[in-house]
Enzyme design. Structure first.
Site, mmCIF file in Angstrom:
data_model
loop_
_atom_site.group_PDB
_atom_site.id
_atom_site.type_symbol
_atom_site.label_atom_id
_atom_site.label_comp_id
_atom_site.label_asym_id
_atom_site.label_seq_id
_atom_site.Cartn_x
_atom_site.Cartn_y
_atom_site.Cartn_z
ATOM 1 N N ASP A 15 0.831 -1.212 0.000
ATOM 2 C CA ASP A 15 0.000 0.000 0.000
ATOM 3 C C ASP A 15 0.866 1.263 0.000
ATOM 4 O O ASP A 15 1.989 1.250 0.490
ATOM 5 C CB ASP A 15 -0.915 -0.028 1.240
ATOM 6 N N HIS A 32 2.386 3.591 -9.019
ATOM 7 C CA HIS A 32 2.142 2.163 -9.313
ATOM 8 C C HIS A 32 3.295 1.569 -10.122
ATOM 9 O O HIS A 32 3.660 0.407 -9.936
ATOM 10 C CB HIS A 32 0.829 1.997 -10.076
ATOM 11 N N LEU A 126 10.994 -20.558 -4.757
ATOM 12 C CA LEU A 126 10.061 -19.623 -4.119
ATOM 13 C C LEU A 126 8.714 -19.735 -4.826
ATOM 14 O O LEU A 126 8.674 -19.845 -6.054
ATOM 15 C CB LEU A 126 10.588 -18.178 -4.270
ATOM 16 N N ARG A 189 -4.970 -1.842 8.811
ATOM 17 C CA ARG A 189 -6.195 -2.605 8.548
ATOM 18 C C ARG A 189 -5.879 -3.717 7.564
ATOM 19 O O ARG A 189 -4.833 -3.725 6.922
ATOM 20 C CB ARG A 189 -7.312 -1.691 8.047
HETATM 21 C C1 IPE Z 1 -5.421 -2.816 -0.290
HETATM 22 O O1 IPE Z 1 -5.095 -1.472 -0.390
HETATM 23 C C2 IPE Z 1 -5.354 -3.466 -1.638
HETATM 24 C C3 IPE Z 1 -4.020 -3.560 -2.230
HETATM 25 C C4 IPE Z 1 -2.884 -3.192 -1.693
HETATM 26 C C5 IPE Z 1 -3.983 -4.156 -3.536
HETATM 27 P P1 IPE Z 1 -6.207 -0.337 -0.540
HETATM 28 O O2 IPE Z 1 -5.472 0.930 -0.642
HETATM 29 O O3 IPE Z 1 -7.127 -0.682 -1.648
HETATM 30 O O4 IPE Z 1 -7.016 -0.473 0.837
HETATM 31 P P2 IPE Z 1 -7.870 0.606 1.623
HETATM 32 O O5 IPE Z 1 -8.845 1.177 0.634
HETATM 33 O O6 IPE Z 1 -6.920 1.630 2.134
HETATM 34 O O7 IPE Z 1 -8.506 -0.168 2.724
HETATM 35 C C1 IPE Z 2 -1.519 0.279 -3.410
HETATM 36 O O1 IPE Z 2 -1.340 1.643 -3.436
HETATM 37 C C2 IPE Z 2 -1.744 -0.314 -4.774
HETATM 38 C C3 IPE Z 2 -3.126 -0.724 -5.034
HETATM 39 C C4 IPE Z 2 -4.090 -0.693 -4.162
HETATM 40 C C5 IPE Z 2 -3.428 -1.200 -6.362
HETATM 41 P P1 IPE Z 2 -2.574 2.647 -3.423
HETATM 42 O O2 IPE Z 2 -2.973 2.914 -4.819
HETATM 43 O O3 IPE Z 2 -3.660 2.149 -2.538
HETATM 44 O O4 IPE Z 2 -1.883 3.942 -2.789
HETATM 45 P P2 IPE Z 2 -2.513 4.920 -1.718
HETATM 46 O O5 IPE Z 2 -2.996 4.080 -0.577
HETATM 47 O O6 IPE Z 2 -3.621 5.652 -2.384
HETATM 48 O O7 IPE Z 2 -1.368 5.804 -1.321
HETATM 49 MG MG MG Z 3 -4.111 2.370 -0.579
#
Ligand code: IPE
Ligand code: IPE
Ligand code: MG
Length: 235
Positions: A15, A32, A126, A189
């Site tokens: 995340d 990303h 792995l 979370r």
């Molecule tokens: C969880 O992250 C999903 C991934 C890392 C792929 P999110 O950014 O989607 O989760 P929330 O919305 O903060 O709970």
């Molecule tokens: C995690 O990074 C990647 C995916 C959920 C696909 P986010 O895109 O959720 O990045 P933040 O949480 O908005 O910083």
């Molecule tokens: Mg996120």
């Protein structure tokens, strides 16, 4: 080298890509892209750790609700990853498996996934499990439906359903439960990740954003895990 850890499986919620990019005045998709590069970096580091399974949360069922542009960019990054990294995956003896709702994915991605799974199936150093279009509640529901079908077909009776049997109906049937869960970006979370499988997993939260999460921090977490006492409810 720390190949003496009892940790068999690390699961990561990758995340913070969006925030990482925003802080640099860049679009979320740039984050990303950096995040995808870091998957390669961390997969390499895992080989040194001696840990045999790595499960990465790449895209959740709920992530389909993001903007069309972001979803398209994420799916393109996945295509690029599979095309570009396949050679290194094979050279490094890495087996790739995918968990999640495949029907939601574009036809060509479904095909690519099938191919890399089949071609890497014999690799043993792995197992890299990619949670893609994955939601844990959906996975559990799917297993419950399978169990109900087996019961209606009189192949099992309701009392036959055990923790072991239920586990064998999940997408993760061939993979041990995670010993370590890591979530980057400071959020604490689970976000619909491996709810069943995390029952006795040790949790680690770090403020580092995913693109910055490197080998040193990974090895540091494994070392911390090695000192934790797991009790599984016993005294
Ligand atoms: C969880 O992250 C999903 C991934 C890392 C792929 P999110 O950014 O989607 O989760 P929330 O919305 O903060 O709970
Ligand atoms: C995690 O990074 C990647 C995916 C959920 C696909 P986010 O895109 O959720 O990045 P933040 O949480 O908005 O910083
Ligand atoms: Mg996120």
């Amino acid at each position: 080298m720390m190949s003496d850890t009892l940790c068999k499986h690390i699961a990561i919620i990758m995340d913070g890509n969006g925030r990482w990019a925003k802080k640099r005045g860049m679009p979320r998709t740039f984050g990303h892209k950096k995040g995808a590069e870091n998957v390669v970096n961390i997969t390499r580091a895992m080989k040194e750790s001696g840990v045999k399974y790595l499960t990465l949360y790449a895209f959740s069922t709920e992530n389909w609700q993001r903007s069309q542009d972001e979803v398209t960019a994420l799916m393109q990054l996945l295509r690029d990853y599979l095309d570009k990294e396949f050679k290194e995956i094979m050279e490094n003896n890495v087996r790739i498996v995918f968990i999640g709702e495949r029907d939601m994915l574009a036809e060509d991605i479904q095909q690519k996934i099938k191919t890399v799974e089949a071609e890497s199936a014999g690799n043993t150093d792995l197992t890299l499990c990619i949670a893609l279009s994955y939601g844990s509640r959906q996975e559990i529901l799917c297993a419950a439906k399978k169990a109900m079908t087996l019961a209606l077909e009189k192949k099992i009776s309701p009392n036959d359903l055990s923790v072991e049997m239920f586990s064998s109906l999940l997408y993760t049937k061939d993979i041990p439960n995670p010993d370590i869960l890591i979530r980057t970006s400071g959020e604490q979370r689970i976000s619909n990740y491996l709810l069943w499988q995390l029952a006795y997993t040790e949790l680690f939260f770090t403020n580092t954003m995913w693109p910055d999460f490197g080998k040193d921090e990974l090895l540091d977490i494994i070392e911390k895990f090695n000192t934790r006492e797991r009790r599984y409810g016993k005294n």
